[in-house]
Structure formats: C-alpha cells, structure tokens
Motif scaffolding. Structure first.
Motif, mmCIF file in Angstrom:
data_model
loop_
_atom_site.group_PDB
_atom_site.id
_atom_site.type_symbol
_atom_site.label_atom_id
_atom_site.label_comp_id
_atom_site.label_asym_id
_atom_site.label_seq_id
_atom_site.Cartn_x
_atom_site.Cartn_y
_atom_site.Cartn_z
ATOM 1 N N TYR A 17 0.837 -1.199 0.000
ATOM 2 C CA TYR A 17 0.000 0.000 0.000
ATOM 3 C C TYR A 17 0.876 1.253 0.000
ATOM 4 O O TYR A 17 0.631 2.185 -0.763
ATOM 5 C CB TYR A 17 -0.920 -0.029 1.226
ATOM 6 C CG TYR A 17 -1.868 1.139 1.314
ATOM 7 C CD1 TYR A 17 -2.994 1.204 0.515
ATOM 8 C CD2 TYR A 17 -1.644 2.179 2.211
ATOM 9 C CE1 TYR A 17 -3.881 2.262 0.597
ATOM 10 C CE2 TYR A 17 -2.514 3.235 2.299
ATOM 11 C CZ TYR A 17 -3.632 3.282 1.500
ATOM 12 O OH TYR A 17 -4.488 4.335 1.584
ATOM 13 N N ALA A 18 1.913 1.275 0.837
ATOM 14 C CA ALA A 18 2.808 2.433 0.904
ATOM 15 C C ALA A 18 3.543 2.639 -0.421
ATOM 16 O O ALA A 18 3.718 3.773 -0.866
ATOM 17 C CB ALA A 18 3.811 2.263 2.042
ATOM 18 N N ASP A 51 -9.834 11.511 4.234
ATOM 19 C CA ASP A 51 -9.382 10.192 4.670
ATOM 20 C C ASP A 51 -9.407 9.211 3.507
ATOM 21 O O ASP A 51 -10.046 9.442 2.494
ATOM 22 C CB ASP A 51 -10.290 9.662 5.788
ATOM 23 C CG ASP A 51 -10.087 10.400 7.098
ATOM 24 O OD1 ASP A 51 -8.982 10.920 7.315
ATOM 25 O OD2 ASP A 51 -11.043 10.443 7.898
ATOM 26 N N GLY A 52 -8.707 8.116 3.662
ATOM 27 C CA GLY A 52 -8.742 7.044 2.669
ATOM 28 C C GLY A 52 -7.638 7.156 1.638
ATOM 29 O O GLY A 52 -6.670 7.910 1.781
ATOM 30 N N VAL A 92 -3.003 9.765 -1.178
ATOM 31 C CA VAL A 92 -2.310 10.142 -2.420
ATOM 32 C C VAL A 92 -2.125 11.656 -2.487
ATOM 33 O O VAL A 92 -1.038 12.150 -2.815
ATOM 34 C CB VAL A 92 -3.065 9.621 -3.662
ATOM 35 C CG1 VAL A 92 -2.473 10.196 -4.942
ATOM 36 C CG2 VAL A 92 -3.021 8.110 -3.719
ATOM 37 N N LEU A 93 -3.178 12.408 -2.169
ATOM 38 C CA LEU A 93 -3.075 13.871 -2.222
ATOM 39 C C LEU A 93 -2.106 14.412 -1.178
ATOM 40 O O LEU A 93 -1.339 15.333 -1.462
ATOM 41 C CB LEU A 93 -4.453 14.503 -2.058
ATOM 42 C CG LEU A 93 -5.420 14.286 -3.218
ATOM 43 C CD1 LEU A 93 -6.779 14.885 -2.907
ATOM 44 C CD2 LEU A 93 -4.865 14.867 -4.498
#
Length: 80
Positions: free
Chosen positions: A5-6, A55-56, A61-62
């Motif tokens: 994920y990272a 969130d999420g 990403v942002l």
C-alpha cells in the motif's frame, strides 16, 4: 499489505508531484521514494498546521503529492 500500500501510494504521489512540478516524473523507483518521503512531509505539515484532510486512499495520495511538491520546490531553490 501495508508495504505494498505504501509503495502504491508513494508511486502515485511521486508521479503526480512530478507532473505538477515541471516534468513527467522521475522513473518508478524515484517516484516511489519521493512519494513516500512526501507522504511523511505532508502528514507532518498538515498536523503542524492543524489541517484535517480527506481520509482514505485519495487523501493519502493527495497528502503524499502535496508533500512531494514541497520537497521538489525546496530542491529547486537549491538547484538554482
């Protein structure tokens, strides 16, 4: 799964920052590194300023892209 994920977030954030800050990215490996470091910088910056962001996945990403843009902007100051 956390590492994957990272890496995915880092790659997307680095690519997005590379496109926003003049240029089309720096290759997948450097995009991942810049994005991960940008995520750390973005999280620290938003926490310091007391800003709550989305969130999420999109928020991650942002946040990473904004942090990576900050890093790239500071690097461009030293490059001149």
């Amino acid at each position: 799964m956390g590492l994957l994920y990272a890496l995915l977030i880092g790659a997307l954030a680095g690519w997005l920052a590379g496109n926003l800050m003049k240029g089309g990215g720096f290759g997948i490996l450097l995009n991942i590194v810049i994005g991960i470091i940008g995520g750390l910088v973005g999280n620290w910056l938003f926490a310091t300023l007391g800003i709550s962001f989305i969130d999420g996945f999109i928020g991650d990403v942002l946040t990473g892209a904004i942090g990576a843009c900050v890093i790239l902007f500071i690097a461009s100051l030293f490059k001149k």
